[in-house]
Design an enzyme around this catalytic site. Structure first.
Site, PDB file in Angstrom:
ATOM      1  N   LYS A  36       0.849  -1.193   0.000  1.00 52.17           N
ATOM      2  CA  LYS A  36       0.000   0.000   0.000  1.00 52.17           C
ATOM      3  C   LYS A  36       0.885   1.243   0.000  1.00 52.17           C
ATOM      4  CE  LYS A  36      -3.767   2.087   2.741  1.00 52.17           C
ATOM      5  NZ  LYS A  36      -4.584   1.933   3.964  1.00 52.17           N
TER       6      LYS A  36
ATOM      7  N   SER B 260      -9.414   1.829   3.083  1.00 49.00           N
ATOM      8  CA  SER B 260      -8.573   2.574   2.160  1.00 49.00           C
ATOM      9  C   SER B 260      -7.559   1.706   1.400  1.00 49.00           C
ATOM     10  CB  SER B 260      -7.822   3.665   2.939  1.00 49.00           C
ATOM     11  OG  SER B 260      -7.005   3.113   3.958  1.00 49.00           O
TER      12      SER B 260
ATOM     13  N   SER C 231      -9.686  -0.551   7.236  1.00 52.86           N
ATOM     14  CA  SER C 231      -9.136  -0.333   5.890  1.00 52.86           C
ATOM     15  C   SER C 231      -8.455  -1.537   5.253  1.00 52.86           C
ATOM     16  CB  SER C 231      -8.149   0.840   5.918  1.00 52.86           C
ATOM     17  OG  SER C 231      -8.821   2.037   6.216  1.00 52.86           O
TER      18      SER C 231
END
Length: 465
Positions: free
Chosen positions: A74, A149, A173
Site C-alpha cells: 500500500k 482505504s 481499511s
C-alpha cells in the site's frame, strides 16, 4: 493447508519455474491492469532481486519460504528510494529516505516487492476513490468500488497480480476491502507489528496487516512482520503462530452483537446470510451467545472524533516546508495555507477541519475527552464479552459495495459503512475478514493477543460455510 506461498516455493525449489519469469509475469499483469490498483511499479528492483534468487537456486543453495515471493505494498509505506505518495497531490513526487520496519522484515526474508498500491489519500476513505490515481475498481465487479482505504492491495491479491499485499488498517481499511473483493484480510492486535515507516493517520488505531487468498499465507506473513521494534514504542513482543496451532479446534462459544443484526442500516440479504451462518455454526455443536454492545452510530462517531483529531495533529507537519509539493504564497502563512488547500483532497481537508474543531478550546472537553472516555468503556465492554465467549462474529459491512461515485456524493454514508469495523479498532483487537458467510464476508474477532484464535476459527468456517 492451502498456501500459494508454499506452492510457489516448491515450484522454485524444484525448478519448475524461475523467479525471474514469475516476477516478470506479475509485472506484466500489473502494467496491463485496468483496475487502477497501481501507483508505481518497482520493476527494476523486483527483477534484480529475482535474479539473485535464481542464482541461489542454480548454485544449489537453500532458499527461505518467502524468498522469491512477489508482493504488493500500500502506498503509505516507506520503501527507500521509491515514490511514497499516499495517493496525494502533496506527496506525488516524494521519495522515501528509509524503509518501514514491517517491509524491511519481508525484504530480509527474501520477499520481492512489485508495486506501490493505490489507496484513499492518506488512508482517508472507505472506497479508494479519494485518490489522484483514479478510483480503484472492484475485482469482482469493476462498476463497484474496491473498498478502502487499502483497495489497491485487496484488488491486486484478488486478481492474482500479487501473492499477498501489505495494507494498513485504522478503522477497517484492510478488513472492508478484503470483504468487498472476497479474500482474507487481517488487522492484528495493535502493536504486534511495528508502525515505523507507515504514514500515520490515527496513531492509536493504525495497524499493519496482510491481505492474501489463504489463512496459511496470512499466518506466514504475519509471523515474519511481528515483533518488538525499538523505533516504535507501541510495538510488542509476540509468540510465533504455528500451522498446528491454527489447525486445532478449541473454540466452544461464539458471540455476536444483537444490535448489529437488528440495525435498520443492515441490508436484508446480509442479515439473512449472517443468521444462516450462525445456524450452521450451532449445528456443529458450538454455543452461540447474543451480546449487547454500543449502537453502531455511537461507535462511528467515537471513532471519527478520535481519528480526525489524530489526523489533524499528524498531518500538521505536511505544510510544504520540509517535504511535499510546496506552493509559494505572498508570505509564509499564505504559503502554508495555499500549499495545504491546493494539495489536500476534499476528504482529507474535511478530516483536518473536523479534527481541529474537536481539539479546539471550548470543544475538546465536550467532544474529544468524551470520545476518549467512550473508547475506555468500549474496551471494558470487550473485556467482559471475552469472559463469556471465545470469539465474536460479525458482518464486515452493513451493505454490499456501492457503485463508483456514490460514496463521493455522500461522505456520511461512507463513514457509516465502517459501522461494524471501527469498534474493534477502538478496542485494539485482532480481527480477520474471511470470504465466507455474506456477500462481503464475515469478521472474526478475539481478545487482545489472541491472533491465533481468529485464524483457528477462520479454518473452521472455511470447512463449515
Amino acid at each position: 493447508m492451502d498456501s500459494k506461498i508454499k506452492e510457489i516455493h516448491q515450484q522454485l525449489v524444484s525448478k519448475q519455474i524461475t523467479c525471474t519469469a514469475l516476477v516478470q509475469e506479475k509485472l506484466d499483469l500489473l502494467k496491463q491492469n485496468t483496475y487502477n490498483s497501481v501507483n508505481s511499479l518497482l520493476d527494476t528492483l523486483a527483477l534484480e532481486l529475482a535474479a539473485k534468487v535464481d542464482a541461489k537456486i542454480t548454485n544449489g543453495e537453500t532458499i527461505g519460504l518467502l524468498e522469491g515471493i512477489p508482493f504488493g505494498i500500500k502506498d503509505v509505506y516507506m520503501v527507500q528510494g521509491t515514490y511514497t505518495t499516499a495517493s496525494s497531490d502533496l506527496l506525488k513526487n516524494y521519495k522515501s529516505p528509509y524503509t518501514a520496519t514491517a517491509i524491511q522484515k519481508l525484504l530480509d526474508a527474501g520477499a520481492i516487492p512489485l508495486v506501490k498500491e493505490n489507496c484513499d489519500s492518506f488512508g482517508h476513505g472507505s472506497s479508494s476513490e479519494n485518490t489522484i490515481f483514479g478510483a480503484v475498481k472492484n475485482a469482482v465487479n469493476p462498476e463497484l468500488v474496491g473498498g478502502g482505504s487499502s483497495g489497491g492491495s485487496a484488488v491486486n491479491v484478488a486478481l492474482d497480480y500479487t501473492v499477498f499485499s501489505i495494507g494498513g488498517d485504522t478503522g477497517g481499511s484492510i478488513r472492508q476491502p478484503a470483504g468487498y473483493n472476497h479474500i482474507y484480510g487481517l488487522k492484528p492486535t495493535y502493536g504486534r507489528i511495528s508502525r515505523y515507516g507507515l504514514m500515520a493517520y490515527a496513531s492509536s488505531t493504525d495497524c499493519v496487516g496482510p491481505l492474501a487468498k489463504s489463512i496459511e499465507d496470512i499466518r506466514i506473513v504475519l509471523n515474519v512482520m511481528s515483533g518488538k521494534d525499538p523505533k516504535d514504542q507501541t510495538s510488542t513482543t509476540s509468540e510465533e503462530i504455528t500451522e498446528e496451532g491454527i489447525a486445532a479446534s478449541s473454540i466452544k462459544t461464539v458471540g455476536y452483537f444483537k444490535n448489529f443484526i437488528e440495525s435498520e442500516a443492515i441490508d436484508a440479504q446480509i442479515k439473512a446470510d449472517f443468521l444462516a451462518a450462525i445456524e450452521k455454526i450451532k449445528a456443529k455443536g458450538i454455543a452461540v451467545k447474543e451480546l449487547d454492545f454500543f449502537k453502531s452510530d455511537i461507535l462511528v462517531s467515537t471513532y471519527y472524533t478520535l481519528a480526525m483529531a489524530e489526523t489533524a495533529s499528524n498531518l500538521s507537519r505536511l505544510d510544504g516546508t520540509n517535504y511535499g509539493n510546496r506552493i509559494e504564497g505572498d508570505n509564509l502563512i499564505d504559503t502554508y495555507a495555499v500549499t495545504r488547500s491546493e494539495n489536500f483532497s476534499e476528504e482529507t481537508k474535511r478530516r483536518i477541519v473536523g479534527g481541529n474543531q474537536v481539539l479546539s478550546q471550548g470543544f475538546s472537553d465536550e467532544i474529544y475527552l468524551k470520545g476518549l472516555a467512550l473508547r475506555d468503556q468500549i474496551s471494558e465492554n470487550f473485556s467482559k464479552d471475552f469472559e463469556e465467549v471465545d470469539v465474536i462474529l460479525s458482518p464486515v459491512t452493513p451493505a454490499a459495495p456501492p457503485k463508483i461515485g456514490d460514496s463521493l456524493k455522500d461522505p456520511l454514508a461512507m463513514y457509516l459503512s465502517d459501522a461494524y469495523t471501527v469498534g474493534f479498532s477502538l478496542g485494539q483487537l485482532p480481527t480477520l475478514t474471511v470470504p465466507q458467510g455474506t456477500t462481503t464476508g464475515l469478521q472474526i474477532t478475539a481478545a487482545k493477543n489472541n491472533d491465533e484464535l481468529v485464524m483457528q476459527f477462520a479454518n473452521f468456517l472455511k470447512d463449515t460455510l
